[in-house]
Design an enzyme around this catalytic site. Structure first.
Site, PDB file in Angstrom:
ATOM      1  N   SER A  69       2.254  -2.186  14.469  1.00  0.00           N
ATOM      2  CA  SER A  69       1.867  -2.141  12.974  1.00  0.00           C
ATOM      3  C   SER A  69       2.711  -1.406  11.739  1.00  0.00           C
ATOM      4  O   SER A  69       3.589  -0.730  12.696  1.00  0.00           O
ATOM      5  CB  SER A  69       0.333  -0.970  12.679  1.00  0.00           C
ATOM      6  OG  SER A  69       0.331  -1.104  10.764  1.00  0.00           O
ATOM      7  N   ASP A  70       2.841  -2.230  10.251  1.00  0.00           N
ATOM      8  CA  ASP A  70       4.108  -1.726  10.434  1.00  0.00           C
ATOM      9  C   ASP A  70       3.731  -1.826   8.635  1.00  0.00           C
ATOM     10  O   ASP A  70       2.838  -2.500   8.086  1.00  0.00           O
ATOM     11  CB  ASP A  70       5.631  -1.940   9.608  1.00  0.00           C
ATOM     12  CG  ASP A  70       6.332  -1.531   9.612  1.00  0.00           C
ATOM     13  OD1 ASP A  70       7.248  -1.094  10.155  1.00  0.00           O
ATOM     14  OD2 ASP A  70       7.402  -2.133   8.297  1.00  0.00           O
ATOM     15  N   GLN A  71       4.331  -1.372   7.407  1.00  0.00           N
ATOM     16  CA  GLN A  71       4.115  -1.034   6.650  1.00  0.00           C
ATOM     17  C   GLN A  71       4.834  -0.882   5.271  1.00  0.00           C
ATOM     18  O   GLN A  71       5.499  -0.169   5.705  1.00  0.00           O
ATOM     19  CB  GLN A  71       2.998   0.047   5.994  1.00  0.00           C
ATOM     20  CG  GLN A  71       1.822   0.094   4.356  1.00  0.00           C
ATOM     21  CD  GLN A  71       1.151   1.598   3.807  1.00  0.00           C
ATOM     22  OE1 GLN A  71       1.327   2.468   4.353  1.00  0.00           O
ATOM     23  NE2 GLN A  71      -0.511   0.703   4.713  1.00  0.00           N
TER      24      GLN A  71
ATOM     25  N   GLY B 258       1.029  -4.821   8.006  1.00  0.00           N
ATOM     26  CA  GLY B 258       1.294  -6.057   9.380  1.00  0.00           C
ATOM     27  C   GLY B 258       0.883  -5.412  10.483  1.00  0.00           C
ATOM     28  O   GLY B 258       0.626  -4.456  10.652  1.00  0.00           O
TER      29      GLY B 258
END
Length: 198
Positions: free
Chosen positions: A68-70, A105
């Site tokens: 995950s990425d933000q 994501g």
């Protein structure tokens, strides 16, 4: 041994994943999170979430690996983790009284069957008008230097907002659980089902 792996060193993401009650391991991926020239925010969070999951998947065969990425998107700029207090204060001053879009994501890699899924969730935050003193006190108290957007929604950051808009509030913390549950079910691991096959 857990067959689910979270590709993140974030304790906030681990706390979210804990809610599903599934056994899992976690590993911190070592990747370059810099945006590429001209890269759109959605493309960036897709690429980075998949890159994180892929890095951890290299050492976890026969697993489901979550990445995950933000990022924050504001006035055409992509904003990630501030890294220092001055940058955090400057970001929050820019956000005062304004709407900011957060994109998270999410990637899931099934290393057992060589499949993967990548998606993203959007969450909008309307910040209330913040004084310089409030911003300084907030940054000093919470130290949100490793959080996209310079706040922690799961902590004192909630005091900065006027309104939140989105499908899953967990998205803002960094792991959209509603979408993750759907991906896990598609991969054959239902948090409410029999986990025998995994």
């Amino acid at each position: 041994m857990p067959r689910l792996v979270l590709a993140s060193g974030s304790r906030w993401r681990r706390q979210l994943l804990d809610r599903l009650g599934l056994p899992y391991a976690w590993a911190s991926p070592d990747i370059d999170e810099s945006p590429r020239p001209g890269e759109a925010p959605v493309a960036l969070v897709h690429r980075l979430s998949l890159a994180k999951a892929s890095r951890v998947a290299e050492t976890h065969p026969e697993h489901l690996v979550i990445g995950s990425d933000q990022v924050a998107e504001f006035d055409g700029d992509i904003l990630g983790k501030p890294g220092d207090a001055a940058t955090a204060r400057a970001q929050l001053a820019r956000f005062s009284g304004r709407r900011v879009t957060f994109l998270t994501g999410l990637a899931l890699i099934d290393t057992r069957n060589a499949r993967h899924w990548v998606c993203h969730e959007r969450y909008d935050v309307l910040f209330r008008r913040l004084s310089d003193a409030e911003i300084a006190r907030y940054v000093e108290r919470e130290q949100p230097l490793d959080s996209a957007g310079s706040f922690r929604m799961e902590g004192l950051g909630i005091t900065l907002f006027e309104k939140l808009e989105g499908d899953d509030p967990n998205t803002l913390i960094g792991l959209p659980l509603i979408r993750l549950c759907a991906l896990l079910r598609e991969a054959g691991l239902d948090p409410l089902g029999d986990q025998g096959s995994w």
